[in-house]
Motif scaffolding. Sequence first.
Motif, PDB file in Angstrom:
ATOM      1  N   GLU A  23       0.832  -1.210   0.000  1.00  0.00           N
ATOM      2  CA  GLU A  23       0.000   0.000   0.000  1.00  0.00           C
ATOM      3  C   GLU A  23       0.868   1.263   0.000  1.00  0.00           C
ATOM      4  OE1 GLU A  23      -2.687  -0.212   3.331  1.00  0.00           O
ATOM      5  OE2 GLU A  23      -3.674  -2.016   2.559  1.00  0.00           O
ATOM      6  N   LEU A  24       2.089   1.137   0.536  1.00  0.00           N
ATOM      7  CA  LEU A  24       3.031   2.267   0.577  1.00  0.00           C
ATOM      8  C   LEU A  24       3.877   2.334  -0.700  1.00  0.00           C
ATOM      9  CD1 LEU A  24       4.151   1.839   4.302  1.00  0.00           C
ATOM     10  CD2 LEU A  24       2.660   3.640   3.394  1.00  0.00           C
ATOM     11  N   GLY A  25       3.576   1.462  -1.660  1.00  0.00           N
ATOM     12  CA  GLY A  25       4.271   1.501  -2.954  1.00  0.00           C
ATOM     13  C   GLY A  25       5.536   0.666  -3.037  1.00  0.00           C
ATOM     14  N   ILE A  26       5.754  -0.198  -2.058  1.00  0.00           N
ATOM     15  CA  ILE A  26       6.964  -1.021  -2.057  1.00  0.00           C
ATOM     16  C   ILE A  26       6.699  -2.348  -2.777  1.00  0.00           C
ATOM     17  CG2 ILE A  26       8.635  -2.231  -0.568  1.00  0.00           C
ATOM     18  CD1 ILE A  26       8.808   0.920  -0.621  1.00  0.00           C
ATOM     19  N   PRO A  27       7.548  -2.686  -3.756  1.00  0.00           N
ATOM     20  CA  PRO A  27       7.368  -3.962  -4.472  1.00  0.00           C
ATOM     21  C   PRO A  27       7.681  -5.153  -3.549  1.00  0.00           C
ATOM     22  CG  PRO A  27       8.896  -2.491  -5.641  1.00  0.00           C
ATOM     23  CD  PRO A  27       8.674  -1.912  -4.286  1.00  0.00           C
ATOM     24  N   ILE A  28       6.832  -6.159  -3.613  1.00  0.00           N
ATOM     25  CA  ILE A  28       7.003  -7.359  -2.781  1.00  0.00           C
ATOM     26  C   ILE A  28       7.219  -8.570  -3.686  1.00  0.00           C
ATOM     27  CG2 ILE A  28       6.051  -8.817  -0.948  1.00  0.00           C
ATOM     28  CD1 ILE A  28       6.169  -5.952   0.004  1.00  0.00           C
ATOM     29  N   TYR A  29       8.257  -9.329  -3.385  1.00  0.00           N
ATOM     30  CA  TYR A  29       8.527 -10.589  -4.079  1.00  0.00           C
ATOM     31  C   TYR A  29       8.064 -11.705  -3.145  1.00  0.00           C
ATOM     32  CZ  TYR A  29      11.249 -14.276  -6.409  1.00  0.00           C
ATOM     33  OH  TYR A  29      11.655 -15.421  -7.067  1.00  0.00           O
ATOM     34  N   TYR A  30       7.017 -12.407  -3.550  1.00  0.00           N
ATOM     35  CA  TYR A  30       6.476 -13.495  -2.720  1.00  0.00           C
ATOM     36  C   TYR A  30       7.219 -14.780  -3.092  1.00  0.00           C
ATOM     37  CZ  TYR A  30       2.826 -10.250  -1.289  1.00  0.00           C
ATOM     38  OH  TYR A  30       2.153  -9.171  -0.767  1.00  0.00           O
ATOM     39  N   ALA A  31       8.263 -15.092  -2.318  1.00  0.00           N
ATOM     40  CA  ALA A  31       9.177 -16.181  -2.667  1.00  0.00           C
ATOM     41  C   ALA A  31       8.488 -17.537  -2.764  1.00  0.00           C
ATOM     42  CB  ALA A  31      10.318 -16.248  -1.650  1.00  0.00           C
ATOM     43  N   LYS A  36       6.697 -21.966  -6.421  1.00  0.00           N
ATOM     44  CA  LYS A  36       5.701 -22.867  -7.026  1.00  0.00           C
ATOM     45  C   LYS A  36       5.635 -22.656  -8.542  1.00  0.00           C
ATOM     46  CE  LYS A  36       3.007 -23.143  -2.805  1.00  0.00           C
ATOM     47  NZ  LYS A  36       2.124 -22.340  -1.982  1.00  0.00           N
ATOM     48  N   SER A  37       5.719 -21.391  -8.975  1.00  0.00           N
ATOM     49  CA  SER A  37       5.689 -21.099 -10.417  1.00  0.00           C
ATOM     50  C   SER A  37       6.941 -21.626 -11.105  1.00  0.00           C
ATOM     51  CB  SER A  37       5.594 -19.587 -10.664  1.00  0.00           C
ATOM     52  OG  SER A  37       4.394 -19.081 -10.132  1.00  0.00           O
ATOM     53  N   PHE A  95      14.799 -13.876  -7.912  1.00  0.00           N
ATOM     54  CA  PHE A  95      14.624 -12.669  -7.094  1.00  0.00           C
ATOM     55  C   PHE A  95      15.601 -11.573  -7.518  1.00  0.00           C
ATOM     56  CE2 PHE A  95      16.165 -10.152  -3.459  1.00  0.00           C
ATOM     57  CZ  PHE A  95      15.019  -9.415  -3.213  1.00  0.00           C
ATOM     58  N   SER A  96      16.860 -11.939  -7.756  1.00  0.00           N
ATOM     59  CA  SER A  96      17.871 -10.949  -8.162  1.00  0.00           C
ATOM     60  C   SER A  96      17.471 -10.254  -9.454  1.00  0.00           C
ATOM     61  CB  SER A  96      19.242 -11.612  -8.356  1.00  0.00           C
ATOM     62  OG  SER A  96      19.697 -12.098  -7.121  1.00  0.00           O
ATOM     63  N   THR A  97      17.004 -11.035 -10.418  1.00  0.00           N
ATOM     64  CA  THR A  97      16.565 -10.477 -11.702  1.00  0.00           C
ATOM     65  C   THR A  97      15.383  -9.534 -11.489  1.00  0.00           C
ATOM     66  OG1 THR A  97      17.270 -12.513 -12.790  1.00  0.00           O
ATOM     67  CG2 THR A  97      15.764 -11.101 -14.025  1.00  0.00           C
ATOM     68  N   HIS A 103      11.942  -0.081  -9.293  1.00  0.00           N
ATOM     69  CA  HIS A 103      12.346   1.322  -9.117  1.00  0.00           C
ATOM     70  C   HIS A 103      11.692   1.844  -7.847  1.00  0.00           C
ATOM     71  CE1 HIS A 103      13.987   1.159 -13.150  1.00  0.00           C
ATOM     72  NE2 HIS A 103      12.835   0.628 -13.553  1.00  0.00           N
ATOM     73  N   SER A 104      12.290   1.547  -6.706  1.00  0.00           N
ATOM     74  CA  SER A 104      11.769   2.020  -5.430  1.00  0.00           C
ATOM     75  C   SER A 104      12.954   2.105  -4.461  1.00  0.00           C
ATOM     76  CB  SER A 104      10.696   1.063  -4.903  1.00  0.00           C
ATOM     77  OG  SER A 104      11.279  -0.168  -4.547  1.00  0.00           O
ATOM     78  N   PRO A 105      12.769   2.760  -3.321  1.00  0.00           N
ATOM     79  CA  PRO A 105      13.894   2.910  -2.391  1.00  0.00           C
ATOM     80  C   PRO A 105      14.416   1.565  -1.872  1.00  0.00           C
ATOM     81  CG  PRO A 105      11.992   4.245  -1.697  1.00  0.00           C
ATOM     82  CD  PRO A 105      11.550   3.408  -2.845  1.00  0.00           C
ATOM     83  N   TYR A 106      13.528   0.578  -1.776  1.00  0.00           N
ATOM     84  CA  TYR A 106      13.919  -0.767  -1.347  1.00  0.00           C
ATOM     85  C   TYR A 106      12.872  -1.749  -1.844  1.00  0.00           C
ATOM     86  CZ  TYR A 106      10.481  -0.071   2.454  1.00  0.00           C
ATOM     87  OH  TYR A 106       9.339   0.165   3.175  1.00  0.00           O
ATOM     88  N   VAL A 107      13.236  -3.035  -1.819  1.00  0.00           N
ATOM     89  CA  VAL A 107      12.292  -4.098  -2.182  1.00  0.00           C
ATOM     90  C   VAL A 107      12.218  -5.080  -1.025  1.00  0.00           C
ATOM     91  CG1 VAL A 107      12.670  -3.920  -4.675  1.00  0.00           C
ATOM     92  CG2 VAL A 107      14.049  -5.540  -3.327  1.00  0.00           C
ATOM     93  N   ILE A 108      11.115  -5.826  -0.975  1.00  0.00           N
ATOM     94  CA  ILE A 108      10.930  -6.813   0.093  1.00  0.00           C
ATOM     95  C   ILE A 108      10.760  -8.202  -0.515  1.00  0.00           C
ATOM     96  CG2 ILE A 108       9.317  -7.636   1.871  1.00  0.00           C
ATOM     97  CD1 ILE A 108       8.883  -4.748   2.697  1.00  0.00           C
ATOM     98  N   LYS A 109      11.489  -9.144   0.066  1.00  0.00           N
ATOM     99  CA  LYS A 109      11.334 -10.556  -0.296  1.00  0.00           C
ATOM    100  C   LYS A 109      10.620 -11.237   0.867  1.00  0.00           C
ATOM    101  CE  LYS A 109      14.012 -14.694  -1.501  1.00  0.00           C
ATOM    102  NZ  LYS A 109      15.386 -15.233  -1.636  1.00  0.00           N
ATOM    103  N   GLU A 110       9.376 -11.648   0.634  1.00  0.00           N
ATOM    104  CA  GLU A 110       8.575 -12.309   1.664  1.00  0.00           C
ATOM    105  C   GLU A 110       8.761 -13.814   1.515  1.00  0.00           C
ATOM    106  OE1 GLU A 110       4.194 -13.613   2.726  1.00  0.00           O
ATOM    107  OE2 GLU A 110       5.760 -14.435   1.488  1.00  0.00           O
ATOM    108  N   ALA A 111       9.215 -14.465   2.601  1.00  0.00           N
ATOM    109  CA  ALA A 111       9.469 -15.907   2.550  1.00  0.00           C
ATOM    110  C   ALA A 111       9.194 -16.541   3.906  1.00  0.00           C
ATOM    111  CB  ALA A 111      10.908 -16.175   2.125  1.00  0.00           C
TER     112      ALA A 111
END
Length: 196
Positions: A23-31, A36-37, A95-97, A103-111
């Motif tokens: 909601e704050l605009g931070i991209p989330i990578y759902y590991a 599964k994909s 995840f690295s790719t 394009h954000s100040p930081y990214v989050i990897k949720e695992a």
Amino acid sequence: MISIGLTGGIGSGKSTVAGFFEELGIPIYYADDRAKSLMVENQELIASIKALLGDQAYTDDGRLNRAYIASQVFSDAELLESLNALVHPAVGKDFSTWAQAQHSPYVIKEAAILFENGSYTRSDATILVTAPENIRLQRVMNRDGASEEAVRARMQHQWPDEQKIPLADYVIENIDLEATRKQVISLHEQLISLKK
């Protein structure tokens, strides 16, 4: 790019916390979802899984045979470790790719098992979402329609919070949604200041 790991035990509400960051605009990578994909898209990974578990690991139409895989790995810790040793590097590369394209100040990897599998060491900082065990149990029983015994069995595969807290850079206690949202906003401001 600052990379933040986000984790928490089953029922802690890490997906809820991830949603607040989104909601704050931070991209989330759902590991876990990406894993599964990748297990049905990445040909090299598919071949490795078949070599480890046999062709029965996939259905005739190319989907994961989840019941078969679960029956193999959840009763054999060594086999589960071998499967994870195939999947986790593929997820790490993916995840690295993905992170480089954001394009954000930081990214989050949720695992789910960030600490258990050691991947937290590849994050610049980690956030642990916690909640009392009785609340976590109730949430998962309500969400999945699962018995207490089934939920506790799943919890056995994850470290307890007491083991994870010393490794976490930030801890968000998720009991009350509004209080959790305030913690996320405060942490977001801290993380943005790291970038400056």
